[in-house]
Design a protein around this motif. Structure first.
Motif, mmCIF file in Angstrom:
data_model
loop_
_atom_site.group_PDB
_atom_site.id
_atom_site.type_symbol
_atom_site.label_atom_id
_atom_site.label_comp_id
_atom_site.label_asym_id
_atom_site.label_seq_id
_atom_site.Cartn_x
_atom_site.Cartn_y
_atom_site.Cartn_z
ATOM 1 N N ALA A 6 8.289 -62.887 -45.377
ATOM 2 C CA ALA A 6 9.093 -63.300 -46.197
ATOM 3 C C ALA A 6 9.048 -64.803 -46.834
ATOM 4 C CB ALA A 6 10.579 -63.564 -45.352
ATOM 5 N N GLU A 7 9.671 -65.170 -47.650
ATOM 6 C CA GLU A 7 9.295 -66.513 -48.406
ATOM 7 C C GLU A 7 10.512 -67.458 -48.820
ATOM 8 O OE1 GLU A 7 6.888 -66.838 -52.770
ATOM 9 O OE2 GLU A 7 8.801 -66.304 -52.764
ATOM 10 N N THR A 22 6.380 -61.263 -49.668
ATOM 11 C CA THR A 22 7.706 -61.446 -50.703
ATOM 12 C C THR A 22 7.164 -62.666 -51.656
ATOM 13 O OG1 THR A 22 9.134 -61.107 -48.833
ATOM 14 C CG2 THR A 22 10.087 -62.505 -50.611
ATOM 15 N N VAL A 47 11.572 -60.783 -54.835
ATOM 16 C CA VAL A 47 12.902 -61.544 -54.691
ATOM 17 C C VAL A 47 13.136 -62.447 -56.083
ATOM 18 C CG1 VAL A 47 13.094 -61.366 -52.377
ATOM 19 C CG2 VAL A 47 11.905 -63.404 -53.518
ATOM 20 N N THR A 48 14.362 -62.679 -56.121
ATOM 21 C CA THR A 48 14.791 -63.278 -57.570
ATOM 22 C C THR A 48 15.581 -64.649 -57.358
ATOM 23 O OG1 THR A 48 16.863 -61.812 -57.201
ATOM 24 C CG2 THR A 48 14.936 -60.905 -58.381
ATOM 25 N N ARG A 51 21.757 -67.055 -63.566
ATOM 26 C CA ARG A 51 21.840 -66.227 -62.507
ATOM 27 C C ARG A 51 21.611 -64.811 -63.183
ATOM 28 N NH1 ARG A 51 23.644 -64.699 -57.487
ATOM 29 N NH2 ARG A 51 24.376 -62.373 -57.818
ATOM 30 N N ARG A 96 18.301 -63.478 -63.820
ATOM 31 C CA ARG A 96 17.225 -63.464 -62.798
ATOM 32 C C ARG A 96 16.689 -62.112 -62.680
ATOM 33 N NH1 ARG A 96 19.625 -63.238 -57.500
ATOM 34 N NH2 ARG A 96 21.585 -62.118 -58.220
ATOM 35 N N TYR A 97 17.776 -61.129 -62.833
ATOM 36 C CA TYR A 97 17.033 -59.350 -62.699
ATOM 37 C C TYR A 97 16.431 -58.899 -63.998
ATOM 38 C CZ TYR A 97 18.455 -58.638 -57.996
ATOM 39 O OH TYR A 97 18.758 -58.732 -56.592
ATOM 40 N N ALA A 125 14.611 -56.394 -52.473
ATOM 41 C CA ALA A 125 15.477 -57.035 -51.230
ATOM 42 C C ALA A 125 16.705 -57.711 -52.215
ATOM 43 C CB ALA A 125 14.754 -57.913 -50.397
ATOM 44 N N GLY A 126 18.016 -57.220 -52.055
ATOM 45 C CA GLY A 126 18.933 -57.716 -52.451
ATOM 46 C C GLY A 126 20.184 -56.629 -52.674
ATOM 47 N N ASP A 127 21.370 -57.031 -52.423
ATOM 48 C CA ASP A 127 22.385 -55.873 -52.040
ATOM 49 C C ASP A 127 23.285 -55.826 -53.123
ATOM 50 O OD1 ASP A 127 21.209 -55.226 -49.614
ATOM 51 O OD2 ASP A 127 22.517 -56.463 -48.388
ATOM 52 N N SER A 128 23.182 -56.718 -54.186
ATOM 53 C CA SER A 128 24.265 -56.770 -54.954
ATOM 54 C C SER A 128 23.936 -55.383 -56.055
ATOM 55 C CB SER A 128 24.073 -57.850 -55.984
ATOM 56 O OG SER A 128 22.885 -57.809 -56.685
ATOM 57 N N PHE A 167 14.596 -52.948 -48.979
ATOM 58 C CA PHE A 167 14.985 -53.920 -47.876
ATOM 59 C C PHE A 167 16.204 -54.329 -47.709
ATOM 60 C CE2 PHE A 167 13.611 -57.968 -45.449
ATOM 61 C CZ PHE A 167 14.182 -57.719 -44.322
ATOM 62 N N ARG A 172 20.207 -55.328 -45.807
ATOM 63 C CA ARG A 172 20.807 -55.789 -44.637
ATOM 64 C C ARG A 172 21.761 -54.811 -43.976
ATOM 65 N NH1 ARG A 172 20.876 -60.565 -47.748
ATOM 66 N NH2 ARG A 172 19.739 -62.215 -46.550
HETATM 67 C C1 LIG Z 1 17.058 -58.214 -46.377
HETATM 68 C C2 LIG Z 1 16.824 -59.292 -47.440
HETATM 69 C C3 LIG Z 1 15.867 -60.040 -47.317
HETATM 70 C C4 LIG Z 1 15.529 -61.137 -48.367
HETATM 71 N N1 LIG Z 1 14.415 -61.914 -48.167
HETATM 72 C C5 LIG Z 1 14.369 -62.671 -48.873
HETATM 73 C C6 LIG Z 1 12.981 -63.842 -48.762
HETATM 74 O O1 LIG Z 1 12.257 -63.605 -47.815
HETATM 75 N N2 LIG Z 1 13.014 -64.721 -49.791
HETATM 76 C C7 LIG Z 1 13.759 -64.932 -50.828
HETATM 77 O O2 LIG Z 1 13.706 -65.968 -51.480
HETATM 78 N N3 LIG Z 1 14.990 -64.205 -51.038
HETATM 79 C C8 LIG Z 1 15.043 -63.035 -50.328
HETATM 80 N N4 LIG Z 1 16.246 -62.424 -50.212
HETATM 81 C C9 LIG Z 1 17.342 -62.576 -51.363
HETATM 82 C C10 LIG Z 1 17.199 -61.618 -52.454
HETATM 83 O O3 LIG Z 1 16.058 -61.750 -53.109
HETATM 84 C C11 LIG Z 1 18.182 -62.099 -53.550
HETATM 85 O O4 LIG Z 1 17.690 -63.195 -54.335
HETATM 86 C C12 LIG Z 1 19.490 -62.281 -52.889
HETATM 87 O O5 LIG Z 1 19.737 -61.216 -52.041
HETATM 88 C C13 LIG Z 1 20.709 -62.325 -53.902
HETATM 89 O O6 LIG Z 1 20.564 -61.322 -54.576
HETATM 90 P P1 LIG Z 1 21.573 -60.108 -54.662
HETATM 91 O O7 LIG Z 1 22.674 -60.889 -55.396
HETATM 92 O O8 LIG Z 1 21.142 -59.169 -55.489
HETATM 93 O O9 LIG Z 1 21.873 -59.718 -53.279
HETATM 94 C C14 LIG Z 1 16.356 -61.411 -49.368
HETATM 95 C C15 LIG Z 1 17.430 -60.231 -49.508
HETATM 96 C C16 LIG Z 1 17.766 -59.301 -48.764
HETATM 97 C C17 LIG Z 1 19.136 -58.552 -48.776
#
Ligand SMILES: Cc1cc2nc3c(=O)[nH]c(=O)nc-3n(C[C@H](O)[C@H](O)[C@H](O)COP(=O)(O)O)c2cc1C
Lengths: 434, 349
Positions: A56-57, A98, A129-130, A148, A151-152, A206-209, A224, A226
């Motif tokens: 991760a980062e 990451t 990641v974003t 915001r 970012r994508y 990684a990002g669930d939105s 990846f 949650r």
């Molecule tokens: C399982 C998982 C792992 C993530 N790991 C990192 C990470 O290591 N470093 C980071 O900066 N963001 C991480 N994120 C954040 C995502 O890149 C993203 O910025 C965040 O989920 C918000 O985006 P979303 O609105 O699409 O969920 C992670 C997100 C998820 C769901």
């Protein structure tokens, strides 16, 4: 109904990094920085024939109430550099970094990833990641000015640009000039690295939105997530896979892998006991109050972690903690937590333990193997990213006791068939777009 | 003490094996360090990545990649160099360089090319902020204190609050202070613009020149400038940088080439001749006090590094002029440089 062949389970290992997953007070816990820790966990994952190893980062240390957070593990080395070193001590294991798309530039990052792919013989992956926040931006030339909403779009253009660079060398080794002009990047020249063994390193999202899911469906090889309860996982899986067709992709092209914990015991009761103890260690009294403050957005230091939840409502925009993504409406979360606490008679700390935490598989090795298999066969996931709670020995028991059972069930490899990460994951080679 | 180092550059080598082989050969010769050059503009892998890949495959040799400062993010650069120090257990260096061409600028699309003078000033700021970030964690910041539940002592972490002309950084670093405190910084001080930066920030300065007298003059100048910047001049190692072509190994060096010293070429000062004459040249320049050592770039990587190690180095060892084993384990120890004191130690954050 025709019987479909058993789906093969994908497995990856997450290095227990900076958060309260890691139980640093455990006497077996070792450095999260020293190379020997990375080496142990990666070699264990490779011994277990895992698909990849995941780092991760975080680009700024988290702060709470204006001060650097001091309760959880803090400090980590830079991922791509660690993975290049790990390439020297492993042979097959995929190596996933990451790396933020907001605070990097396509030319440089595409080059670093292509280099990792060359030096590892085709085992590189990039988890895109974003984060866009100004807090992190204070460490960078570009600052924190990305909206915001952007970012994508930047991430999508970033990945597309990286792929143009990776395709700028022909498969037979000729370099050709590239030029990319878009909303976020206007660059041209020649890429210094020939096409790498995988053509394109594997891309993870990684990002669930909703935006995140769309981005994954359009561009990623692996998600990846949650989401990992059986029902939540099935819904997420169906949703994301359902978005693939409009991009001309099939369900095989994208693997969905939730991050999960595993706690084993010789009996179900023993496993439950161990899991409860780990959750308690992960959520110290101070951590419980801090978690609550992140949601309530106000100082709660006078509350007793063993007492009831606050009656007051959270403030609308919590600002106490910086450097961690907040999810969801805090008022809703607070109401849900208060209901949970009332219903089960839980203290603050017990509520945080009960409500927080990731999906965990808890039980005997037989029970856990069966449950992991069920999740995959019922399309709640294609595999799992295991997030152990101990550095660096947190994977030893899983590899020794669960992997053989998955192999017996015929759902996990007994040897690496190919050499590249793409081949482990069953992903096709990217078509060269010259 | 004589310091020897070598380049392991290989045009268009993209596999790890060949770099590991060269670095091991150099380690066999007990050299202080190997360098690997880099630029965004000509074919080649990311140098820091290559030497990270080499780290676990070697034991003692210092690893010094070029990492440029013009288009990169200072925060990322310091973290990557610190991480190379962690994965090599204290053997990392960093050769700073700038990107002056418009072609390189176009690869990033963020800014136009700028004069070397301005870019070296910025490189100095990057060196400065990197040192601050390496110090932003005190060595004993990680406490794992169970009674208070604290993993770190936040008073031993520091925001650096750096404001440069082209960038600012808030800090602290995400990487704890590396094993050497500060990885070793190397600057090519041959060109005027880089000389002040070398005198101010470098642990090792490289000087490309064709004679002992010329090298001595630059060394004197660098040491005087270092003193003006408040440094101990003895904490700066000045190495003569030569390209060596040992292809005529069996023959005596030709006059005007090896025999009469190196000559100027487009690739820099070139020594051509046999390993024995090169050993004489090294012994004489070092004996005269013109240099602290040498940085040698083999004209033909495998052949010349092999001759350098098994010929020149072996001879210098035989004459008692070069060590036969590594007495320490970090690059700083090889160079006889102290581990820097933390600039924030004792300050509350
Ligand atoms: C399982 C998982 C792992 C993530 N790991 C990192 C990470 O290591 N470093 C980071 O900066 N963001 C991480 N994120 C954040 C995502 O890149 C993203 O910025 C965040 O989920 C918000 O985006 P979303 O609105 O699409 O969920 C992670 C997100 C998820 C769901």
């Amino acid at each position: 109904m025709t019987e479909r062949p058993l789906k093969q389970i994908r497995l990856a290992a997450h290095f227990p990094g900076v958060n309260n997953t890691t139980v640093w007070a455990d006497p077996r816990s070792r450095s999260q920085i020293e190379f020997s820790s990375f080496e142990h966990l990666a070699r264990t994952a490779e011994r277990g024939l895992f698909d990849f190893f995941f780092l991760a980062e975080g680009l700024r240390l988290r702060e709470h109430k204006g001060r650097i957070h001091d309760l959880d593990v803090v400090g980590r080395p830079e991922s791509i550099t660690v993975l290049n070193a790990l390439a020297a001590v492993t042979e097959h294991l995929g190596l996933a970094a990451t790396v933020n798309a907001t605070f990097n530039e396509p030319y440089e990052l595409a080059r670093r990833l292509a280099t990792l792919d060359h030096l590892s013989g085709g085992r590189a992956a990039w988890n895109v990641v974003t984060s866009s926040d100004a807090f992190t931006g204070e460490n960078f030339r570009r600052g924190g000015f990305l909206d915001r909403a952007d970012r994508y779009t930047r991430a999508a253009e970033f990945v597309a640009t990286a792929r143009e660079l990776w395709d700028s060398w022909t498969p037979d080794g000729l370099s050709r000039p590239f030029a990319h002009r878009g909303q976020h990047f206007d660059i041209a020249g020649e890429f210094t690295v020939p096409r790498s063994p995988q053509g394109h390193p594997v891309v993870i999202q990684a990002g669930d939105s909703d935006e995140g899911r769309e981005f994954a469906a359009a561009t990623a090889d692996v998600v990846f997530t949650r989401q990992a309860s059986l029902e939540g996982g099935r819904a997420f899986y169906a949703d994301v896979k359902g978005r693939l067709a409009k991009y001309g992709r099939t369900v095989e092209d994208l693997k969905i892998m939730p991050g999960v914990g595993v706690v084993l015991g010789d009996t179900a009761a023993e496993a439950q006991e161990r899991a409860a103890e780990i959750r308690r260690q992960q959520t110290s009294p101070q951590t419980a109050i801090l978690t609550l403050e992140q949601i309530w957005g106000v100082d709660l230091s006078s509350y007793d972690p063993d007492g009831p939840l606050p009656d007051i409502d959270p403030v609308a925009e919590p600002t106490l903690t910086e450097g961690r993504t907040r999810r969801g409406n805090t008022l809703e979360i607070a109401e849900r937590w208060r209901a949970l606490s009332r219903e089960k008679g839980l203290s603050i700390r017990e509520t945080v333990i009960e409500a927080g935490g990731r999906q965990s598989f808890v039980g005997t090795p037989q029970a856990v193997a069966a449950e992991l298999d069920e999740f995959v066969q019922r399309d709640a996931a294609d595999g799992f990213i295991l997030v152990p709670h101990l550095t660096p020995a947190g994977l030893d028991e899983f590899v020794d006791r669960v992997v053989p059972l998955l192999q017996e069930r015929g759902v996990f490899r007994t040897e690496y068939k190919g050499t590249t990460l793409r081949s482990h994951l069953g992903l096709s080679e990217p078509v060269w777009k010259g | 003490m004589l310091h020897l180092s070598a380049a392991v550059d290989q045009p268009s080598a993209y596999d790890a094996g060949s770099y590991v082989e060269l670095a091991r050969l150099a380690e066999h010769g007990v050299l202080d360090f190997v360098t690997l050059d880099d630029t965004f503009a000509r074919p080649g892998l990311d140098a820091l990545a290559v030497l990270s890949r080499v780290a676990p495959a070697t034991g003692r040799i210092g690893l010094v990649p070029t990492v440029t400062t013009t288009h990169t993010e200072p925060f990322h650069v310091q973290a990557a160099v610190a991480t190379l120090d962690w994965v090599s257990r204290g053997r990392a260096g960093w050769r700073l360089d700038v990107s002056t061409t418009e072609g390189e600028a176009r690869l990033f699309g963020r800014r136009h090319a700028a004069p070397a003078e301005a870019l070296w000033r910025e490189a100095g700021e990057v060196a400065d902020v990197a040192a601050k970030l390496w110090d932003s964690w005190e060595d004993d910041a990680e406490i794992r204190d169970e009674p208070t539940g604290r993993f770190i002592d936040r008073d031993k972490l520091h925001h650096v609050d750096f404001h440069g002309t082209e960038f600012s950084v808030r800090g602290p670093s995400i990487v704890p202070r590396p094993p050497q405190g500060h990885p070793v910084r190397v600057v090519d001080a041959s060109e005027g613009q880089a000389r002040d930066i070398a005198a101010r920030y470098a642990d090792v300065a490289l000087v490309r020149s064709v004679s002992a007298a010329q090298t001595r003059a630059v060394r004197d100048q660098l040491r005087a400038a270092a003193a003006r910047f408040g440094r101990d001049p003895d904490a700066l190692r000045v190495l003569a940088a030569l390209v060596v072509d040992l292809g005529d190994g069996e023959h005596a060096a030709e006059p005007g080439h090896g025999g009469g010293g190196p000559r100027q070429t487009a690739q820099g000062p070139l020594y051509r001749g046999g390993p024995v004459d090169l050993a004489d040249l090294i012994a004489s320049w070092h004996g005269e006090g013109a240099v602290d050592g040498f940085h040698l770039t083999p004209a033909e990587p495998r052949r010349d590094l092999e001759r350098l190690v098994n010929g020149t180095v072996a001879l210098l060892q035989h004459r008692g002029l070069f060590r036969t084993f590594y007495p320490g384990s970090t690059l700083r120890e090889h160079l006889g440089l102290a581990r820097p004191v933390n600039q924030y130690a004792g300050e509350a954050s």
